[in-house]
Scaffold this motif. Structure first.
Motif, PDB file in Angstrom:
ATOM      1  N   GLN A 189      -2.544 -14.145 -20.499  1.00 55.40           N
ATOM      2  CA  GLN A 189      -2.002 -13.042 -19.692  1.00 55.40           C
ATOM      3  C   GLN A 189      -2.608 -11.710 -20.080  1.00 55.40           C
ATOM      4  N   VAL A 190      -2.738 -11.525 -21.385  1.00 55.17           N
ATOM      5  CA  VAL A 190      -3.229 -10.244 -21.864  1.00 55.17           C
ATOM      6  C   VAL A 190      -4.654 -10.005 -21.392  1.00 55.17           C
ATOM      7  N   THR A 191      -5.495 -11.051 -21.493  1.00 53.46           N
ATOM      8  CA  THR A 191      -6.873 -10.835 -21.028  1.00 53.46           C
ATOM      9  C   THR A 191      -6.899 -10.531 -19.549  1.00 53.46           C
ATOM     10  N   LYS A 192      -6.056 -11.212 -18.801  1.00 52.79           N
ATOM     11  CA  LYS A 192      -6.039 -10.969 -17.374  1.00 52.79           C
ATOM     12  C   LYS A 192      -5.699  -9.506 -17.095  1.00 52.79           C
ATOM     13  N   ARG A 193      -4.657  -9.043 -17.787  1.00 53.29           N
ATOM     14  CA  ARG A 193      -4.251  -7.665 -17.570  1.00 53.29           C
ATOM     15  C   ARG A 193      -5.350  -6.670 -17.917  1.00 53.29           C
ATOM     16  N   SER A 194      -6.028  -6.904 -19.066  1.00 53.73           N
ATOM     17  CA  SER A 194      -6.951  -5.868 -19.488  1.00 53.73           C
ATOM     18  C   SER A 194      -8.174  -5.828 -18.570  1.00 53.73           C
ATOM     19  N   SER A 195      -8.547  -6.986 -17.982  1.00 55.11           N
ATOM     20  CA  SER A 195      -9.683  -6.895 -17.079  1.00 55.11           C
ATOM     21  C   SER A 195      -9.288  -6.128 -15.822  1.00 55.11           C
ATOM     22  N   GLN A 196      -8.001  -6.250 -15.448  1.00 56.56           N
ATOM     23  CA  GLN A 196      -7.541  -5.461 -14.319  1.00 56.56           C
ATOM     24  C   GLN A 196      -7.616  -3.970 -14.624  1.00 56.56           C
ATOM     25  N   SER A 197      -7.160  -3.639 -15.828  1.00 59.51           N
ATOM     26  CA  SER A 197      -7.013  -2.220 -16.086  1.00 59.51           C
ATOM     27  C   SER A 197      -8.369  -1.538 -16.251  1.00 59.51           C
ATOM     28  N   SER A 198      -9.429  -2.292 -16.533  1.00 58.51           N
ATOM     29  CA  SER A 198     -10.720  -1.640 -16.663  1.00 58.51           C
ATOM     30  C   SER A 198     -11.211  -1.108 -15.314  1.00 58.51           C
ATOM     31  N   THR A 199     -10.626  -1.577 -14.223  1.00 58.59           N
ATOM     32  CA  THR A 199     -10.978  -1.014 -12.922  1.00 58.59           C
ATOM     33  C   THR A 199     -10.139   0.237 -12.645  1.00 58.59           C
ATOM     34  N   GLY A 200      -9.106   0.442 -13.400  1.00 52.87           N
ATOM     35  CA  GLY A 200      -8.202   1.560 -13.171  1.00 52.87           C
ATOM     36  C   GLY A 200      -7.265   1.325 -11.995  1.00 52.87           C
ATOM     37  N   LEU A 201      -7.274   0.112 -11.440  1.00 49.79           N
ATOM     38  CA  LEU A 201      -6.473  -0.138 -10.238  1.00 49.79           C
ATOM     39  C   LEU A 201      -5.072  -0.624 -10.576  1.00 49.79           C
ATOM     40  N   ASN A 202      -4.129  -0.260  -9.744  1.00 55.12           N
ATOM     41  CA  ASN A 202      -2.772  -0.746  -9.865  1.00 55.12           C
ATOM     42  C   ASN A 202      -2.566  -1.808  -8.780  1.00 55.12           C
ATOM     43  N   PRO A 203      -2.322  -3.066  -9.186  1.00 59.57           N
ATOM     44  CA  PRO A 203      -2.266  -4.149  -8.198  1.00 59.57           C
ATOM     45  C   PRO A 203      -1.161  -3.996  -7.163  1.00 59.57           C
ATOM     46  N   ARG A 204      -0.220  -3.095  -7.419  1.00 61.18           N
ATOM     47  CA  ARG A 204       0.880  -2.879  -6.475  1.00 61.18           C
ATOM     48  C   ARG A 204       0.397  -2.326  -5.137  1.00 61.18           C
ATOM     49  N   TYR A 205      -0.706  -1.584  -5.169  1.00 57.67           N
ATOM     50  CA  TYR A 205      -1.156  -0.951  -3.930  1.00 57.67           C
ATOM     51  C   TYR A 205      -2.090  -1.874  -3.162  1.00 57.67           C
ATOM     52  N   THR A 206      -1.570  -2.477  -2.118  1.00 60.56           N
ATOM     53  CA  THR A 206      -2.397  -3.401  -1.339  1.00 60.56           C
ATOM     54  C   THR A 206      -2.342  -3.005   0.140  1.00 60.56           C
ATOM     55  N   PHE A 207      -3.255  -3.595   0.905  1.00 63.82           N
ATOM     56  CA  PHE A 207      -3.205  -3.388   2.360  1.00 63.82           C
ATOM     57  C   PHE A 207      -1.916  -3.985   2.922  1.00 63.82           C
ATOM     58  N   ASP A 208      -1.512  -5.105   2.343  1.00 64.43           N
ATOM     59  CA  ASP A 208      -0.307  -5.766   2.846  1.00 64.43           C
ATOM     60  C   ASP A 208       0.920  -4.869   2.793  1.00 64.43           C
ATOM     61  N   SER A 209       1.016  -4.090   1.730  1.00 63.79           N
ATOM     62  CA  SER A 209       2.218  -3.265   1.604  1.00 63.79           C
ATOM     63  C   SER A 209       2.039  -1.891   2.240  1.00 63.79           C
ATOM     64  N   PHE A 210       0.939  -1.687   2.911  1.00 66.55           N
ATOM     65  CA  PHE A 210       0.687  -0.395   3.559  1.00 66.55           C
ATOM     66  C   PHE A 210       1.070  -0.488   5.036  1.00 66.55           C
ATOM     67  N   ILE A 211       2.025   0.323   5.446  1.00 68.25           N
ATOM     68  CA  ILE A 211       2.489   0.267   6.836  1.00 68.25           C
ATOM     69  C   ILE A 211       1.588   1.173   7.685  1.00 68.25           C
ATOM     70  N   VAL A 212       1.107   0.598   8.771  1.00 70.70           N
ATOM     71  CA  VAL A 212       0.189   1.354   9.618  1.00 70.70           C
ATOM     72  C   VAL A 212       0.926   1.920  10.818  1.00 70.70           C
ATOM     73  N   GLY A 213       0.693   3.188  11.099  1.00 69.63           N
ATOM     74  CA  GLY A 213       1.274   3.827  12.279  1.00 69.63           C
ATOM     75  C   GLY A 213       0.262   4.818  12.822  1.00 69.63           C
ATOM     76  N   SER A 214       0.685   5.589  13.819  1.00 70.48           N
ATOM     77  CA  SER A 214      -0.301   6.464  14.448  1.00 70.48           C
ATOM     78  C   SER A 214      -0.809   7.544  13.486  1.00 70.48           C
ATOM     79  N   SER A 215      -0.054   7.826  12.434  1.00 64.04           N
ATOM     80  CA  SER A 215      -0.457   8.890  11.517  1.00 64.04           C
ATOM     81  C   SER A 215      -1.592   8.469  10.595  1.00 64.04           C
TER      82      SER A 215
END
Ligand code: ADP
Ligand code: MG
Length: 457
Positions: free
Chosen positions: A112-138
């Protein structure tokens, strides 16, 4: 015996989950009925239940299996001590469920730890995805451009420059691009940083004669958030200009966000401004009513709560200009409802908002935030700005930093210096930590709400 099993399970969970989450979610859990492979876990409230069900059930099941339970099924039960003491009786555990050794989870943990650290080297937070982004006219234009960039990074829209007021989804959308690329094109290197990190690393590189450019030039997708902070920093701008050219010439994708368009960033050198305008510049507008309702519905159900349409509409009408505030209001409502054990109804929402609205004039100062936070946690002002690192002091200090950001929008270096910290990354970490905590822990949300209310009284 039964509780021994649960103790072992908890011991292993403690190794896997962040300390704060463990304290908030697991510490008070107990084993309820244990009937063959059916395991009942007693939890404190429905908020905890929802979190465990949604995020940790799989982990719990895995660990139960490791502890000898065959095909376990887990259900969560809210502590009924007050209502029905009899239902807490537990049944016997059969012999084959004797706890096994605790050595294997360590292996699991290392993975688990290795998985996490490879993620963090990108600086990305996995919570932010296209799936959770609601699209509207704005934001549909920005969303489409983000999708196009994801499919073929560096090919068109280079740079992609997104701008909007605060809390309208820039960070979310940029990170969604990064996360999607990391998943679908794992050979590409993605790096997400805020311009504040870029500036700091650049200055450190000069001061300590460290290598700087390779980190930023050795990527396929460079995402720089909140570029406006580079205003007035000429040397950093020059360095960024070279980094930009180098990447752009090699068709590497650059994605930039700012709170305003390039032409309105003061003291941005002309040549950098013109580079920013080479690609695609898109703004995200304030979300319309339908989009705000959709965001509330989605986020509530992600927390396992179904809200009345009247409540959704009321909140959507109360927060029109900032999705972070809209989310914040929803989280407050859910937390309040959990802690007080009342439904998250229209009445509750109105009651909560009446408090907030009536007390909103903005004349809060930096010093007040620090003083009121210290007072709320009953520690002294000396302590909160001291080097002390004990938990009773660290948490209030982190909350103060979080509030300086959320209420006064101070920069990270300023926040760090207000709390007497040398390094602005301390502020970044503190704020991220509290943001995470807020999602998991209703008590900390209550703390923050209370301090806010005191501040705006
Ligand atoms: P910004 O970077 O523009 O200040 P963020 O990306 O940090 O804004 O968004 C603020 C909050 O609102 C985040 O929690 C984000 O997930 C949420 N958010 C923003 N836009 C959307 C959207 N379209 N759908 C769902 N959540 C959103
Ligand atoms: Mg942002």
């Amino acid at each position: 015996m039964e509780q021994t099993l649960w103790h072992n399970v908890l011991g292993e969970i403690e190794l896997l989950v962040p300390k704060a989450s463990f304290e908030a979610l697991f510490r008070e859990t107990k084993l309820g009925r244990l009937n063959g492979s059916q395991v009942e876990i007693i939890v404190g409230n429905i908020f905890i239940e929802a979190q465990l069900e949604r995020r940790w059930k799989k982990t719990i099941l895995d660990i139960l299996v490791k502890n000898g339970l065959k095909n376990p099924e887990v259900s969560f039960v809210i502590d009924s001590r007050k209502r029905d003491p009899v239902s807490r009786e537990v049944t016997r555990l059969s012999e084959q469920t004797t706890p096994t050794s605790v050595a294997s989870p360590l292996v699991h943990r290392a993975a688990q730890v290795t998985k996490r650290s490879s993620q963090s080297s990108t600086g990305l937070n996995p919570r932010y995805t296209f799936d959770s982004f609601i699209v509207g006219s704005s934001n549909d234009f920005a969303y489409s451009a983000a999708q196009a960039v994801t499919k073929d990074p560096g090919a068109k829209y280079n740079p992609l420059f997104l701008y909007s007021g605060v809390g309208l989804g820039k960070t979310h959308l940029m990170q969604a691009i990064g996360n999607e690329i990391v998943t679908t094109q794992p050979n590409l290197r993605v790096l997400y940083v805020t311009s504040e990190t870029f500036i700091k690393e650049f200055l450190d590189a000069i001061r300590f004669k460290k290598d700087f450019s390779s980190k930023y030039r050795d990527v396929d997708v460079l995402i720089i958030d909140d570029m406006q902070f580079i205003a007035g920093k000429e040397k950093t701008q020059e360095e960024f200009f070279h980094t930009f050219n180098d990447l752009h010439q090699r068709n590497k994708q650059i994605i930039i966000s700012s709170d305003r368009p390039p032409k309105d960033i003061p003291t941005l050198t002309e040549r950098l401004r013109s580079r920013f305008e080479w690609g695609m510049t898109i703004d995200i507008q304030m979300p319309d009513f339908e989009t705000r309702c959709a965001i509330l519905d989605t986020k509530a159900s992600a927390s396992g709560v179904q809200l009345d349409q009247s409540t959704v509409q009321f909140l959507a009408n109360s927060f029109r200009t900032n999705i972070r505030e809209l989310e914040g209001a929803l989280n407050n409502l859910l937390a309040y409802a959990e802690v007080r054990n009342v439904p998250p109804s229209l009445e509750t929402a109105k009651g909560l908002l009446a408090n907030v609205k009536a007390t909103r004039p903005r004349h809060v100062t930096t010093r007040q935030v620090v003083i009121k936070t210290a007072a709320h946690f009953q520690i002294s002002l000396e302590d909160i700005v001291s080097p002390k690192r004990s938990r009773e002091i660290v948490i209030p200090r982190q909350v103060a930093m979080y509030l300086l950001r959320s209420e006064l929008h101070l920069s990270f270096p300023k926040i760090a210096s207000e709390l007497n910290r040398k390094d602005h990354t301390t502020a970044i970490h503190a704020i991220e930590k509290i943001e995470k905590e807020i999602k998991l822990n209703p008590l900390i949300r209550e703390d923050i709400n209370t301090i806010r209310q005191v501040l705006y009284q």
